[in-house]
Enzyme design. Sequence first.
Site, PDB file in Angstrom:
ATOM      1  N   CYS A 135     -11.487 -29.519   5.617  1.00 37.39           N
ATOM      2  CA  CYS A 135     -10.346 -28.636   5.483  1.00 37.39           C
ATOM      3  C   CYS A 135      -9.114 -29.611   5.534  1.00 37.39           C
ATOM      4  O   CYS A 135      -8.879 -30.776   6.075  1.00 37.39           O
ATOM      5  CB  CYS A 135      -9.995 -27.708   6.587  1.00 37.39           C
ATOM      6  SG  CYS A 135      -8.810 -26.461   6.220  1.00 37.39           S
TER       7      CYS A 135
ATOM      8  N   CYS B 261      -5.933 -28.273   5.722  1.00 36.01           N
ATOM      9  CA  CYS B 261      -4.526 -27.599   6.044  1.00 36.01           C
ATOM     10  C   CYS B 261      -3.841 -28.450   7.191  1.00 36.01           C
ATOM     11  O   CYS B 261      -4.426 -29.475   7.599  1.00 36.01           O
ATOM     12  CB  CYS B 261      -4.962 -26.177   6.654  1.00 36.01           C
ATOM     13  SG  CYS B 261      -5.862 -26.324   8.404  1.00 36.01           S
TER      14      CYS B 261
ATOM     15  N   ASP C 136      -7.400  -8.083  -0.228  1.00 36.93           N
ATOM     16  CA  ASP C 136      -6.586  -8.139   1.024  1.00 36.93           C
ATOM     17  C   ASP C 136      -7.228  -7.670   2.258  1.00 36.93           C
ATOM     18  O   ASP C 136      -8.327  -6.784   2.123  1.00 36.93           O
ATOM     19  CB  ASP C 136      -5.485  -7.215   0.801  1.00 36.93           C
ATOM     20  CG  ASP C 136      -5.657  -5.911   1.346  1.00 36.93           C
ATOM     21  OD1 ASP C 136      -6.030  -5.042   0.701  1.00 36.93           O
ATOM     22  OD2 ASP C 136      -5.191  -5.410   2.583  1.00 36.93           O
TER      23      ASP C 136
ATOM     24  N   CYS D 248      -5.851 -28.814  10.353  1.00 34.19           N
ATOM     25  CA  CYS D 248      -6.799 -29.825  10.505  1.00 34.19           C
ATOM     26  C   CYS D 248      -6.554 -31.245  10.402  1.00 34.19           C
ATOM     27  O   CYS D 248      -7.100 -32.283  10.712  1.00 34.19           O
ATOM     28  CB  CYS D 248      -8.069 -29.265   9.280  1.00 34.19           C
ATOM     29  SG  CYS D 248      -8.936 -27.990   9.979  1.00 34.19           S
TER      30      CYS D 248
ATOM     31  N   HIS E  22      -4.897 -22.149   9.556  1.00 35.82           N
ATOM     32  CA  HIS E  22      -6.114 -22.731   9.213  1.00 35.82           C
ATOM     33  C   HIS E  22      -6.814 -21.552   8.580  1.00 35.82           C
ATOM     34  O   HIS E  22      -7.478 -21.779   7.437  1.00 35.82           O
ATOM     35  CB  HIS E  22      -6.947 -23.247  10.420  1.00 35.82           C
ATOM     36  CG  HIS E  22      -8.390 -23.359  10.002  1.00 35.82           C
ATOM     37  ND1 HIS E  22      -8.598 -24.515   9.362  1.00 35.82           N
ATOM     38  CD2 HIS E  22      -9.552 -22.763   9.976  1.00 35.82           C
ATOM     39  CE1 HIS E  22      -9.769 -24.477   9.074  1.00 35.82           C
ATOM     40  NE2 HIS E  22     -10.404 -23.113   9.350  1.00 35.82           N
TER      41      HIS E  22
ATOM     42  N   ASP F 159       1.008  -1.210   0.169  1.00 35.48           N
ATOM     43  CA  ASP F 159      -0.023   0.129  -0.126  1.00 35.48           C
ATOM     44  C   ASP F 159       0.884   1.273  -0.008  1.00 35.48           C
ATOM     45  O   ASP F 159       2.368   1.087   0.192  1.00 35.48           O
ATOM     46  CB  ASP F 159      -1.098   0.074   1.362  1.00 35.48           C
ATOM     47  CG  ASP F 159      -0.021  -0.111   2.428  1.00 35.48           C
ATOM     48  OD1 ASP F 159       1.025   0.182   2.705  1.00 35.48           O
ATOM     49  OD2 ASP F 159      -1.089  -0.069   3.585  1.00 35.48           O
TER      50      ASP F 159
END
Lengths: 375, 375
Positions: free
Chosen positions: A307, A309, A269, A312, A338, A93
């Site tokens: 999930c 990930c 974002d 998980c 996660h 930014d």
Amino acid sequence: MRLTYTKEAQSTECRARAATIKTRRGEIKTPIFMPVGTVGSVKAVSVEDLEEAGAQIILGNTYHLYLRPGTEVLDVFGGLHDFMKWKHPILTDSGGFQFFSLAKLTKRTEEGVSFQSHIDGSRHVFTPERSIEVQNHIDSDIMMCLDECTPYPSDHRATKESMELTTRWAQRCFDFWQQETDLRNNAFGIVQGGMYKDLRSASVEQICGIDFPGYSIGGLSVGEPKELMMEMGEHTLALMPEEKPRYIMGVGTPSDIVELVMMGADMFDCVMPSRNARNGKLFTSEGALNIANQRYRKDEKPLDPVCTCYTCRNYSRAYLRHLYKSKELLAYRLNTIHNLHYYMNLVGEIRQAIMEDRFMAWRKGFYAAMEGGIQ
Amino acid sequence: MRLTYTKEAQSTECRARAATIKTRRGEIKTPIFMPVGTVGSVKAVSVEDLEEAGAQIILGNTYHLYLRPGTEVLDVFGGLHDFMKWKHPILTDSGGFQFFSLAKLTKRTEEGVSFQSHIDGSRHVFTPERSIEVQNHIDSDIMMCLDECTPYPSDHRATKESMELTTRWAQRCFDFWQQETDLRNNAFGIVQGGMYKDLRSASVEQICGIDFPGYSIGGLSVGEPKELMMEMGEHTLALMPEEKPRYIMGVGTPSDIVELVMMGADMFDCVMPSRNARNGKLFTSEGALNIANQRYRKDEKPLDPVCTCYTCRNYSRAYLRHLYKSKELLAYRLNTIHNLHYYMNLVGEIRQAIMEDRFMAWRKGFYAAMEGGIQ
């Protein structure tokens, strides 16, 4: 290298689209979510964790990086990439948002912004030119123009004045970028105009009249009602060029992303997945849960049964609750892994649905899955 | 399964020895350092980070685990291993140390200890039997007997009384372990006796007269001068059985470990590597450094040029300083990975040197490397 935007699919039912953005540091498949790495680290996770979550581009905050570690340190490493060991694209930014939200004694003139560091009280001046210069030291692949994020609420006259200043600053950023840099990086213009459709229209005309490789919409999600945000997003997105990326700054919840993609947005974002993770608020396919809840005390299930990930695949809700209640540092990492995976998977599913022209059906399923509540 | 201790090498120059301890959850190559995972997590790192650092066994704190998550929760997972996903051996302390250092309104009688939780003020009673019972719920591979850690300084009479209580409690722990558990786990006795050699001798005679599979030395590193600790360690270690593991509780600095190995110790645990990491104090082959120091602001070198840990393979001192100064959570993980790797590498080098009967030469090199200071 000027980035290229190549559309790969356009929904036949709505404005949703899928594309590939090419930068010198690699491709970005859109729609995309960009995790926020404020000060050279996406809080609580490593670059490998980000890659495993599917992150393709991350965001850095120019205000923070300028104050700490500072361009002098980044220069030793040739920019932020080698400093933090992130090989893929980075978007920064302009610093503008933090000058007004975080810095102290901020004063805005036609020339630029003067402010006091929130860390040590030191005084600094940023002009549009200086913002691009600092972002070039950071060596971000996509640099944002210095803009003024109009507060909510603001009257029509103040919003118009602010929007027009943003336009003049965008032109100065563009000129500096074109004339004073080697153009290895890209600059995006930012559309403002507050909650007034006529001003949003005028801002699009002015900003998108400057030949930036991409454009963003700023000044949304600043406290306005959700309906108003969506109204402004829909109005503004529809006016923006088809052939360039459209980025909605600082947005948002999973459903915000779904809705704005439907309206034609490509990039997002938000600190939400990482910040919520650190506060124990975890996203799942069945809705959000608060891991501190007593009901998870002996729960052997993973956070989200669908999930994939690391968190998980390995840990139970009971263990995650225990870590969180005990304030163990591992809790922040596991939760962030996660939530970022959830967001990256979300935009991945959205993209797949657009590619197969079944986005609206996918969207229906997305909302239906939430209805039963957490199992 | 009763653990076995098989000596593999004995230094011909000092009491240092190398061995393999076999437990039902795997082997431990000694001398070994055990990272401290207080409440079901070695602070700031994952189990994969521990494995990569070379950790073979970690320590859990019974007091903490009993209060949170509690045995009721651990029972759902069949103990701590599956809860936290650590597949290798775990050693737990008895809780005794924390009853006196952390809990409130602690009251000791012949029967046991009553105390108030430091978390919610709830009242609890631990007897020697209850301590073993709780550790059996945790399912730790090596359980420690409830003991009284004599404060420093204490007079001879108080130390003697305390040491004798520890002996009586050790016998009760042994009896409970033998008669009321299935003996799948092991129990170690703890030698006390404060800073009095005659009491240390008496304690060794009493505690090592009970047929535990291993013994530890407690009550060191409790505020006494370093020379006194070493004097007590040397005296006590020399009296302990050759054919069983010798564990020094809560010790210590890298040089403490080197010295006590020389005197015949096999096992160590200490919060120092992980706690120091979180405070920016990092161990290197050239001595310790404080990563907050201004001199590292633009330093492109890794923490330790000879270190092979993830942190040193990837990150500069400048980045680590920046993360630490910015209080980024990643700092704690990267620093802890490094310090644990340093400790595990230290005991690995020590073991190798003992195996090759060159421990004293290695020790000389270890101290010489520190002399030049950090480069």
